[in-house]
Design an enzyme around this catalytic site. Structure first.
Site, short mmCIF file in Angstrom:
data_model
loop_
_atom_site.label_atom_id
_atom_site.label_comp_id
_atom_site.label_asym_id
_atom_site.label_seq_id
_atom_site.Cartn_x
_atom_site.Cartn_y
_atom_site.Cartn_z
N GLY A 1 -0.94 -5.77 -0.99
CA GLY A 1 -0.26 -7.03 -1.28
C GLY A 1 -1.00 -8.22 -0.73
N ASP A 2 -1.61 -8.07 0.45
CA ASP A 2 -2.41 -9.15 1.03
C ASP A 2 -3.65 -9.41 0.18
OD1 ASP A 2 -0.86 -9.60 3.52
OD2 ASP A 2 -1.45 -7.55 3.94
#
Length: 444
Positions: free
Chosen positions: A251-252
């Protein structure tokens, strides 16, 4: 290039990797032998490092103190990311994973809550100079701090802001360019249990309305991502099938890629498509755990830095480029031929209105930048807010400044600015009969 600013909560991530070939005699649990420890920044720190993979201009605004964990995080981040610290009353969070043969066995969290102090002038200056902002909210108070929320709301009105939420985090500020929850977060946010596309679409639309965002993208793991702008059918971006099992940090990677591309003028759909591909490739390479087992990759230089490092010639040109036509393209190609990279200094929407009148621009800055970036002869686009490009030229310091049109060098106020560091100004004629004003007049 203006920096990508990451705002959020940094975590110290630790992996204890070993092998488990027997059970403990005092309990039916595996014994992990030959343990190696790998440490890296997590949370907003990981997002900052991943953003630095795509370019060197990254600033991380995060709470840090004078404790051991804070010192370790500063040392890990310092080679690649500029850190601007917020006051923190306690140590940052620590997260330790024990793994055997690459399989997680247990995770140990130390998350003593600490009070986040008010941002000072350095934080205000960093956000005022941002090319894009990514809020990497890990629920520890940074995005909930009242003064920080004021600064983020102001930034969202000026530059692309991407909000990567957390179940225990703060609500996004209004006007975010993208809010990017994962599937579980999006459905929980809207109290839905079904995870079919209809439920995901309705959840995205509800989040978009609730927080007055420009777009909401729901990341769905191997199913890709769904992007909604609230009207019409959503866009689906499928993900490449990967063999990696560890998705820590995906997600980062997604959010950092999207923020970087939006800063460069990409459309949200272009940014999301690239972010899906980047997240899949990240998981295929071993995700976050791979970062702590190998030397940190050298950051990819931006075109200007790369050309300067190689001793080449940096060329810049500028204008509104509102309705791109053959005259523009001819000038851009000719400008690129004068050096080794071409940076286009693009008037912002407000700057165009002041110069051309209230009915201009026809196309917003993000669209104009996206079209320019698609040209093979253009290496980078920089949007500036002023009426003339002197300030951005002082920052870029090109070797050659190119202006298209019926000018002479002595009539260009920026020529003296360029000459101050030894640069030269060149005037290239437009193709006769081509102009945006004439095109628009014929249409009316």
């Amino acid at each position: 290039m203006k920096p990508v600013v990451i705002v959020g909560d940094v975590v110290l991530d630790r992996d204890l990797d070993g092998q488990a070939e027997r059970l403990s005699p005092d309990a039916p649990v595996p014994v992990v032998d030959a343990v190696e420890e790998h440490t890296r920044p997590g949370g907003a720190g990981l997002a900052a490092l991943l953003a630095a993979d795509d370019g060197p201009d990254v600033v991380l605004v995060t709470p840090l103190g004078a404790d051991r964990v804070s010192r370790t995080l500063r040392d890990l981040l310092a080679p690649r990311v500029r850190v601007v610290a917020l006051p923190l009353s306690e140590s940052p969070a620590e997260k330790t994973r024990v793994r055997a043969g690459g399989h997680p066995l247990v995770r140990i969290d130390r998350t003593a809550p600490g009070a986040v102090g008010e941002p000072g002038r350095e934080v205000e200056a960093v956000l005022a100079d941002a090319g894009a902002v990514l809020v990497s909210d890990y629920g520890r108070g940074t995005a909930a701090q009242p003064r920080m929320r004021e600064l983020l709301a102001d930034a969202a009105r000026r530059v692309p802001l991407v909000w990567d939420p957390h179940p225990r985090g703060a609500d996004p500020v209004p006007r975010a360019r993208l809010i990017c929850p994962n599937l579980t977060e999006a459905l929980a946010w809207c109290d839905r249990r079904d995870d079919d596309l209809d439920a995901v679409t309705r959840s995205a639309e509800e989040i978009l309305r609730r927080y007055r965002a420009d777009g909401v993208v729901v990341t769905m793991g191997e199913r890709g991502a769904l992007l909604s702008h609230g009207s019409g059918a959503p866009q689906i971006f499928p993900a490449e099938r990967v063999t990696g099992r560890d998705t820590c940090g995906a997600g980062d990677r997604f959010a950092a890629t999207a923020a970087r591309l939006l800063a460069r003028g990409a459309l949200p759909s272009e940014a999301v498509e690239a972010a899906v591909a980047a997240a899949a490739a990240f998981v295929e390479r071993g995700a976050a755990s791979a970062l702590s087992q190998t030397p940190a990759p050298r950051p990819v230089r931006d075109p200007v830095a790369a050309v300067r490092e190689a001793g080449g010639t940096v060329v810049a040109t500028g204008g509104c480029f509102d309705v791109l036509h053959a005259g523009h393209v001819a000038t851009l190609r000719a400008a690129r031929a004068l050096g080794d990279c071409l940076v286009v200094c693009l008037n912002s929407d407000a700057s165009v209105r002041r110069a051309k009148g209230p009915d201009r621009p026809v196309n917003p800055a993000a669209d104009r930048a996206a079209v320019l970036n698609a040209l093979e002869c253009v290496d980078a686009v920089e949007v500036f807010e002023e009426d003339t490009p002197e300030e951005i030229l002082r920052r870029l310091r090109p070797d050659v400044w190119v202006k298209g049109g019926d000018y002479t060098v002595d009539r260009l106020p920026e020529a003296s600015v360029v000459a101050s560091w030894g640069g030269r100004t060149v005037v290239l004629p437009y193709l006769p009969g081509r102009s945006t004003t004439r095109i628009l007049a014929h249409r009316s």
